[in-house]
Scaffold this motif. Structure first.
Motif, PDB file in Angstrom:
ATOM      1  N   VAL A  19       1.554   7.862  -1.755  1.00 51.60           N
ATOM      2  CA  VAL A  19       2.003   6.812  -0.960  1.00 51.60           C
ATOM      3  C   VAL A  19       3.020   6.118  -1.882  1.00 51.60           C
ATOM      4  CG1 VAL A  19       1.308   4.810   0.260  1.00 51.60           C
ATOM      5  CG2 VAL A  19       0.088   6.767   0.619  1.00 51.60           C
ATOM      6  N   PRO A  20       4.021   5.589  -1.834  1.00 51.06           N
ATOM      7  CA  PRO A  20       4.866   4.822  -2.631  1.00 51.06           C
ATOM      8  C   PRO A  20       4.276   3.619  -3.011  1.00 51.06           C
ATOM      9  CG  PRO A  20       6.108   5.603  -0.706  1.00 51.06           C
ATOM     10  CD  PRO A  20       4.909   5.759  -0.417  1.00 51.06           C
ATOM     11  N   GLY A  21       4.160   3.382  -4.488  1.00 55.36           N
ATOM     12  CA  GLY A  21       3.768   2.447  -5.260  1.00 55.36           C
ATOM     13  C   GLY A  21       2.282   2.330  -5.646  1.00 55.36           C
ATOM     14  N   VAL A  22       1.604   3.206  -4.941  1.00 54.17           N
ATOM     15  CA  VAL A  22       0.201   3.543  -5.115  1.00 54.17           C
ATOM     16  C   VAL A  22      -0.133   4.587  -6.342  1.00 54.17           C
ATOM     17  CG1 VAL A  22      -2.090   4.119  -4.281  1.00 54.17           C
ATOM     18  CG2 VAL A  22      -0.303   3.248  -2.981  1.00 54.17           C
ATOM     19  N   PRO A  23      -0.680   4.082  -7.317  1.00 62.15           N
ATOM     20  CA  PRO A  23      -0.961   4.844  -8.538  1.00 62.15           C
ATOM     21  C   PRO A  23      -1.776   6.178  -7.937  1.00 62.15           C
ATOM     22  CG  PRO A  23      -1.699   2.656  -9.032  1.00 62.15           C
ATOM     23  CD  PRO A  23      -1.410   2.863  -7.434  1.00 62.15           C
ATOM     24  N   LEU A  78     -11.574   7.716   4.824  1.00 61.53           N
ATOM     25  CA  LEU A  78     -11.004   6.435   5.213  1.00 61.53           C
ATOM     26  C   LEU A  78     -11.628   5.009   4.762  1.00 61.53           C
ATOM     27  CD1 LEU A  78      -8.532   5.340   7.016  1.00 61.53           C
ATOM     28  CD2 LEU A  78     -10.025   5.474   8.962  1.00 61.53           C
ATOM     29  N   GLY A  79     -12.885   5.089   4.899  1.00 56.59           N
ATOM     30  CA  GLY A  79     -13.414   4.021   4.317  1.00 56.59           C
ATOM     31  C   GLY A  79     -13.199   3.725   2.825  1.00 56.59           C
ATOM     32  N   GLU A  80     -13.159   4.528   2.025  1.00 56.54           N
ATOM     33  CA  GLU A  80     -13.013   4.456   0.582  1.00 56.54           C
ATOM     34  C   GLU A  80     -11.289   4.345   0.401  1.00 56.54           C
ATOM     35  OE1 GLU A  80     -13.709   6.758  -3.799  1.00 56.54           O
ATOM     36  OE2 GLU A  80     -14.733   7.477  -1.868  1.00 56.54           O
ATOM     37  N   ALA A  81     -10.638   4.594   1.044  1.00 54.79           N
ATOM     38  CA  ALA A  81      -9.068   4.143   1.176  1.00 54.79           C
ATOM     39  C   ALA A  81      -9.036   2.913   1.420  1.00 54.79           C
ATOM     40  CB  ALA A  81      -8.617   5.001   2.392  1.00 54.79           C
ATOM     41  N   ALA A 139      -1.092   4.405   5.740  1.00 57.21           N
ATOM     42  CA  ALA A 139      -0.957   5.810   5.779  1.00 57.21           C
ATOM     43  C   ALA A 139      -2.368   6.235   5.881  1.00 57.21           C
ATOM     44  CB  ALA A 139      -0.504   6.060   4.033  1.00 57.21           C
ATOM     45  N   ALA A 140      -3.389   5.808   5.236  1.00 56.08           N
ATOM     46  CA  ALA A 140      -4.520   6.467   5.384  1.00 56.08           C
ATOM     47  C   ALA A 140      -5.239   6.256   6.885  1.00 56.08           C
ATOM     48  CB  ALA A 140      -5.971   5.479   4.791  1.00 56.08           C
ATOM     49  N   ARG A 141      -4.692   5.209   7.594  1.00 53.87           N
ATOM     50  CA  ARG A 141      -5.266   5.162   9.218  1.00 53.87           C
ATOM     51  C   ARG A 141      -4.504   6.263   9.680  1.00 53.87           C
ATOM     52  NH1 ARG A 141      -3.413   1.224  13.107  1.00 53.87           N
ATOM     53  NH2 ARG A 141      -5.166   0.704  14.479  1.00 53.87           N
ATOM     54  N   ASP A 142      -3.188   6.461   9.735  1.00 52.38           N
ATOM     55  CA  ASP A 142      -2.182   7.345  10.165  1.00 52.38           C
ATOM     56  C   ASP A 142      -2.687   8.916   9.851  1.00 52.38           C
ATOM     57  OD1 ASP A 142      -0.554   5.512  11.535  1.00 52.38           O
ATOM     58  OD2 ASP A 142       0.877   5.461  10.059  1.00 52.38           O
TER      59      ASP A 142
END
Length: 533
Positions: free
Chosen positions: A441-445, A456-459, A477-480
C-alpha cells in the motif's frame, strides 16, 4: 407357564427397553435438554473471553487453552466413552457425564486462576464426551421404528442448532448483569434436575458385550484424536511449524495403528466393517463436509459483519439468527422430507441448496445489504441442516443397534473434525486471498504491511497507529482485500459443497422402514400384564 406367558414376558422386556408408548417422547425431551446444555457450553464462553482476560490475566497460551480445551478434550474422548457406553450401559455413562458436568461447571464458575479454569474446561470436555454419544445411542434404542426415529433425530438436531445460537446470546445477557462465572453457573440447576429425572425415566441399554473391552485401543484412539484435532486447530490459527506438524503426524500414526489393531481383533472396540456399508461411510463423509462449510463460513461471516459492516457483537448475533431459525425448521420438517424424497435426494439437495446460498452471498460487498444477507443465511441454514439431519439419520440407521454408541461417537467425532478442518482450510484460503492486497500500500512501511497481512482486525490497529493518509489508505485496502478474500472463500466452499452433493449419490434412493413385528403396548398395559403373570 404357557408359551403365551413367555411371549408376553419377552414383549414386556422389549417394551421396557425401548421406552414403550408415550414414555419414549419424554425420554427424547430429557435427551434434548442434555444436548442443549452441551451445545450451549461449547459457544457460551466466546463472549466472556474479554472479561476472563481482565479478571484472571492469562498469558496468550493460557487464553488459547481456556478457549480450546473443551472442544479438544471432548472430540478426543467421544469414541472412548461411546464404546464404553455400549459395554457398561449408555444411561450409566450419561448420568456420570451429568454429574461431572455439574461439578466442572461449579469449578469453572469460581476459578481463581487461569490454570484452574483450564482444568475445569478439560473436565467439562470429559463430561461432554460422556453425554453427546450417549444421547444419540439411547435415542437409537428408544426409537426402533425408523419413521419415529427420523422425527426424533429431527427434533434433536433442531435443539443442537438452537444451542449453538443461544450460547453467545445467553453469555452476552449474563455478562451484562453478572460476572463471567455466571456463564458456567447456569449449568448446575439443569444438572441437578437432569440427574434424578434421567435416572428415573431413561432406559438402560448396552451392546452385546462380547469379549473384553479394548482399553489400549480406546486410549490410542483418544490420544490420536487429541493430537490430530490439536494440529488442525493450530493450522487453523495460521501456526505452521514443528508444534503443528508433529501433533498431526503423531496423531495420524496413532489412528492408523488403531485401525489396524481393530481389524485384527476378534471383538473390536469399533466394528470397522460399518464403513464397508456405502450408506454409513458416505454419511460420515457428508457430515465432515457439511461442518467444514458451516463453521468456516460462520467464523468469516461474523468477522465480515463486525469489521466490514461495523456491527456490534449483539447486532452480529441477531443477524445470524435467521440461519438458526432456518436450521430449526429444517430439523423439524426433516422426517417428512426424508420419507418423501429419500436419503439420496435429501442430502444431495441439501448440499446443492447450501451451495446456491453460498454463491448468493458472493454478492456481499463493502456496504450493508440486509435483504441479501437474510436470504443467504436462510438458505444456508435450511440447506446445511437438511444435509446434516439426513446424514445422521442414515448413519445411525445403518449401524447395528449393539454398536449404537460407537456409531454415535463416530458421527460426533466427524462433526468435530469437520469443524476443525473447516476453520483451518477456509481460514487458510481466506488469508491467502487477503494478504496480497495489503502487501504494498503506498506510504505504508513494509513492517506495517506485514503486520496488517495477518488479519483485518490487526490491519485496523496498524492503520490507527499510522494515522493520516497512509493509515486511511491501509484501512481501505484491507477492507477491500477482506471482501475479495471472502468471495474467494465462498467460491471454494461452494465447490466443496457440490463435491458433497456428488458424494451423496452413493446413499440409498429410498428410506427403508421396517414395520414393527408386534405393536408395543402402552405403559399401563405393561403394568397390567405384569400383575396377570
Amino acid at each position: 407357564m404357557s408359551g403365551t406367558t413367555t411371549a408376553a414376558a419377552a414383549l414386556r422386556r422389549r417394551a421396557a427397553g425401548a421406552g414403550a408408548g408415550a414414555n419414549r417422547w419424554v425420554v427424547l425431551v430429557v435427551l434434548c435438554v442434555s444436548l442443549l446444555l452441551v451445545a450451549v457450553d461449547a459457544t457460551v464462553l466466546h463472549v466472556a473471553v474479554p472479561a476472563v482476560t481482565e479478571d484472571l490475566r492469562p498469558g496468550g497460551i493460557e487464553l488459547l487453552w481456556i478457549v480450546d480445551t473443551y472442544p479438544l478434550v471432548c472430540a478426543s474422548l467421544l469414541i472412548l466413552f461411546g464404546t464404553l457406553g455400549d459395554r457398561v450401559g449408555r444411561r450409566r455413562i450419561l448420568l456420570l457425564g451429568y454429574a461431572l458436568f455439574g461439578v466442572a461447571s461449579a469449578l469453572a464458575a469460581f476459578a481463581g486462576s487461569a490454570q484452574v479454569l483450564i482444568l475445569a474446561r478439560a473436565l467439562l470436555g470429559v463430561g461432554g464426551a460422556m453425554i453427546m454419544p450417549a444421547t444419540l445411542s439411547i435415542l437409537r434404542q428408544v426409537f426402533p421404528d425408523r419413521r419415529e426415529r427420523a422425527l426424533a433425530i429431527g427434533i434433536w438436531s433442531a435443539v443442537a442448532a438452537v444451542g449453538a445460537a443461544v450460547g453467545p446470546l445467553l453469555g452476552g445477557f449474563l455478562l451484562e448483569h453478572f460476572w463471567w462465572g455466571s456463564v458456567f453457573l447456569v449449568n448446575i440447576p439443569l444438572m441437578l434436575v437432569s440427574l434424578p429425572v434421567g435416572r428415573l425415566l431413561l432406559p438402560e441399554s448396552r451392546g452385546a458385550g462380547d469379549g473384553p473391552w479394548d482399553v489400549v485401543g480406546a486410549l490410542t484412539a483418544a490420544a490420536g484424536l487429541f493430537a490430530v484435532v490439536l494440529g488442525v486447530k493450530r493450522l487453523g490459527a495460521g501456526e505452521v511449524g514443528p508444534f503443528t506438524v508433529l501433533p498431526l503426524a503423531a496423531g495420524t500414526a496413532l489412528l492408523v495403528w488403531f485401525v489396524r489393531r481393530q481389524r485384527r481383533r476378534v471383538h473390536p472396540l469399533v466394528d470397522l466393517r460399518m464403513f464397508g456399508r456405502p450408506a454409513f461411510s458416505t454419511s460420515v463423509g457428508c457430515i465432515v463436509l457439511a461442518m467444514l462449510a458451516l463453521v468456516g463460513l460462520e467464523l468469516i461471516a461474523a468477522q465480515y459483519l463486525q469489521l466490514v459492516l461495523g456491527l456490534s457483537p449483539l447486532e452480529t448475533g441477531l443477524r445470524l439468527l435467521p440461519l438458526t431459525f432456518a436450521a430449526m425448521a429444517a430439523g423439524l420438517a426433516g422426517a417428512r422430507l426424508l420419507r418423501q424424497f429419500g436419503p439420496r435426494r435429501m442430502v444431495c439437495g441439501g448440499f446443492v441448496l447450501t451451495a446456491v446460498a453460498v454463491l448468493t452471498l458472493t454478492a456481499m460487498g463493502g456496504s450493508d445489504n440486509a435483504g441479501l444477507l437474510l436470504a443467504g443465511f436462510l438458505l444456508l441454514g435450511f440447506g446445511l441442516e437438511t444435509t446434516l439431519f439426513a446424514a445422521y439419520e442414515s448413519m445411525l440407521s445403518e449401524a447395528p443397534s449393539e454398536q449404537a454408541g460407537g456409531a454415535a461417537a463416530i458421527g460426533e467425532t466427524s462433526y468435530q473434525l469437520g469443524a476443525g478442518i473447516g476453520i483451518a482450510l477456509l481460514g487458510s484460503v481466506m488469508n491467502a486471498a487477503y494478504s496480497p492486497g495489503v502487501a504494498s500500500v503506498p506510504g505504508v512501511p513494509d513492517s506495517a504491511s506485514a503486520a496488517a497481512g495477518h488479519s483485518l482486525g490487526e490491519a485496523y490497529e496498524v492503520a490507527g497507529r499510522l494515522g493520516g493518509s497512509a493509515g486511511g489508505a491501509l484501512r481501505s485496502a484491507a477492507r477491500d482485500s477482506f471482501v475479495h478474500g471472502l468471495h474467494v472463500t465462498l467460491a471454494v466452499s461452494a465447490g466443496l459443497l457440490l463435491l458433497g452433493a456428488v458424494m451423496a449419490l452413493r446413499l440409498p434412493r429410498v428410506m427403508q422402514c421396517e414395520a414393527p413385528a408386534v405393536e408395543l403396548p402402552k405403559p399401563r398395559e405393561v403394568a397390567e400384564s405384569r400383575v396377570s403373570v
